[in-house]
Design a protein around this motif. Structure first.
Motif, PDB file in Angstrom:
ATOM      1  N   ARG A 117       0.766  -1.201  -0.055  1.00  0.00           N
ATOM      2  CA  ARG A 117       0.095   0.020  -0.031  1.00  0.00           C
ATOM      3  C   ARG A 117       0.897   1.310   0.065  1.00  0.00           C
ATOM      4  N   CYS A 118       0.542   2.199  -0.775  1.00  0.00           N
ATOM      5  CA  CYS A 118       1.189   3.577  -0.743  1.00  0.00           C
ATOM      6  C   CYS A 118       1.145   4.093   0.764  1.00  0.00           C
ATOM      7  N   SER A 119       2.476   4.414   1.139  1.00  0.00           N
ATOM      8  CA  SER A 119       2.644   5.003   2.406  1.00  0.00           C
ATOM      9  C   SER A 119       2.097   6.362   2.584  1.00  0.00           C
ATOM     10  N   HIS A 120       1.706   6.914   1.578  1.00  0.00           N
ATOM     11  CA  HIS A 120       0.943   8.415   1.392  1.00  0.00           C
ATOM     12  C   HIS A 120      -0.429   8.428   1.647  1.00  0.00           C
ATOM     13  N   CYS A 121      -1.037   7.847   0.589  1.00  0.00           N
ATOM     14  CA  CYS A 121      -2.554   7.719   0.324  1.00  0.00           C
ATOM     15  C   CYS A 121      -3.256   6.638   0.384  1.00  0.00           C
ATOM     16  N   ASP A 122      -2.506   5.370   1.007  1.00  0.00           N
ATOM     17  CA  ASP A 122      -3.012   4.280   1.408  1.00  0.00           C
ATOM     18  C   ASP A 122      -3.649   3.200   0.395  1.00  0.00           C
ATOM     19  N   CYS A 123      -3.466   3.632  -0.946  1.00  0.00           N
ATOM     20  CA  CYS A 123      -4.126   3.113  -1.915  1.00  0.00           C
ATOM     21  C   CYS A 123      -3.312   1.660  -2.314  1.00  0.00           C
ATOM     22  N   VAL A 124      -3.973   0.664  -2.753  1.00  0.00           N
ATOM     23  CA  VAL A 124      -3.237  -0.711  -3.156  1.00  0.00           C
ATOM     24  C   VAL A 124      -2.261  -0.438  -4.335  1.00  0.00           C
ATOM     25  N   ILE A 125      -1.399  -0.543  -4.389  1.00  0.00           N
ATOM     26  CA  ILE A 125      -0.226  -0.493  -5.414  1.00  0.00           C
ATOM     27  C   ILE A 125      -0.407  -1.521  -6.437  1.00  0.00           C
ATOM     28  N   LEU A 126      -1.260  -1.246  -7.725  1.00  0.00           N
ATOM     29  CA  LEU A 126      -1.102  -2.433  -8.504  1.00  0.00           C
ATOM     30  C   LEU A 126      -0.119  -2.347  -9.602  1.00  0.00           C
ATOM     31  N   GLY A 127       0.453  -1.068  -9.787  1.00  0.00           N
ATOM     32  CA  GLY A 127       1.361  -1.042 -10.888  1.00  0.00           C
ATOM     33  C   GLY A 127       2.596  -1.019 -10.344  1.00  0.00           C
ATOM     34  N   HIS A 128       3.665  -0.483 -10.829  1.00  0.00           N
ATOM     35  CA  HIS A 128       5.048  -0.384 -10.421  1.00  0.00           C
ATOM     36  C   HIS A 128       4.915   0.609  -9.426  1.00  0.00           C
ATOM     37  N   ALA A 129       5.643   0.204  -8.267  1.00  0.00           N
ATOM     38  CA  ALA A 129       5.686   0.880  -7.034  1.00  0.00           C
ATOM     39  C   ALA A 129       7.056   2.017  -6.985  1.00  0.00           C
ATOM     40  N   VAL A 130       6.791   3.065  -6.444  1.00  0.00           N
ATOM     41  CA  VAL A 130       7.869   3.970  -6.527  1.00  0.00           C
ATOM     42  C   VAL A 130       8.447   3.736  -5.123  1.00  0.00           C
ATOM     43  N   TYR A 131       9.796   3.598  -4.815  1.00  0.00           N
ATOM     44  CA  TYR A 131      10.316   3.623  -3.475  1.00  0.00           C
ATOM     45  C   TYR A 131      11.044   4.988  -3.173  1.00  0.00           C
ATOM     46  N   ALA A 132      10.839   5.340  -1.862  1.00  0.00           N
ATOM     47  CA  ALA A 132      11.692   6.468  -1.259  1.00  0.00           C
ATOM     48  C   ALA A 132      12.198   5.854  -0.059  1.00  0.00           C
ATOM     49  N   GLY A 133      13.435   5.391  -0.181  1.00  0.00           N
ATOM     50  CA  GLY A 133      13.979   4.562   1.015  1.00  0.00           C
ATOM     51  C   GLY A 133      13.260   3.262   1.063  1.00  0.00           C
ATOM     52  N   GLU A 134      12.752   2.831   2.073  1.00  0.00           N
ATOM     53  CA  GLU A 134      12.083   1.560   2.317  1.00  0.00           C
ATOM     54  C   GLU A 134      10.679   1.621   1.889  1.00  0.00           C
ATOM     55  N   ALA A 135      10.074   2.967   2.030  1.00  0.00           N
ATOM     56  CA  ALA A 135       8.565   2.908   1.752  1.00  0.00           C
ATOM     57  C   ALA A 135       8.287   3.034   0.232  1.00  0.00           C
ATOM     58  N   PRO A 136       7.021   2.221   0.115  1.00  0.00           N
ATOM     59  CA  PRO A 136       6.616   2.078  -0.990  1.00  0.00           C
ATOM     60  C   PRO A 136       5.504   3.367  -1.388  1.00  0.00           C
ATOM     61  N   TYR A 137       5.478   3.985  -2.756  1.00  0.00           N
ATOM     62  CA  TYR A 137       4.450   4.707  -3.036  1.00  0.00           C
ATOM     63  C   TYR A 137       3.743   4.520  -4.328  1.00  0.00           C
ATOM     64  N   CYS A 138       2.630   4.839  -4.612  1.00  0.00           N
ATOM     65  CA  CYS A 138       1.846   4.549  -5.724  1.00  0.00           C
ATOM     66  C   CYS A 138       2.320   5.284  -6.694  1.00  0.00           C
TER      67      CYS A 138
END
Ligand SMILES: [Zn+2]
Ligand SMILES: [Zn+2]
Length: 68
Positions: A39-60
């Motif tokens: 899940r996106c660490s910012h908006c909490d949506c499920v990441i179905l595509g390619h995640a963007v990583y900033a450090g360890e945290a995944p973002y949509c």
């Protein structure tokens, strides 16, 4: 018959998922995604595509990662 790990329904055509130490049996891709997908660490949506990583945290998306 095995039951879905997310909704508990009997899985007629079980989908087996093993991802980053989490594994389970699901009756649908929706249930598998709900339980396993990051899940996106910012908006909490499920990441179905390619995640963007900033450090360890995944973002949509780049916008959520804050590095636009
Ligand atoms: Zn299910
Ligand atoms: Zn997001």
């Amino acid at each position: 018959m095995q039951n879905c790990n997310t909704c508990g329904a009997p899985a007629q055509r079980p989908i087996s998922v093993d991802f980053e130490g989490k594994s389970g049996i699901y009756d649908s891709f929706e249930c598998a995604i709900h339980d396993v997908a990051e899940r996106c660490s910012h908006c909490d949506c499920v990441i179905l595509g390619h995640a963007v990583y900033a450090g360890e945290a995944p973002y949509c998306c780049e916008h959520c990662s804050g590095r636009s």
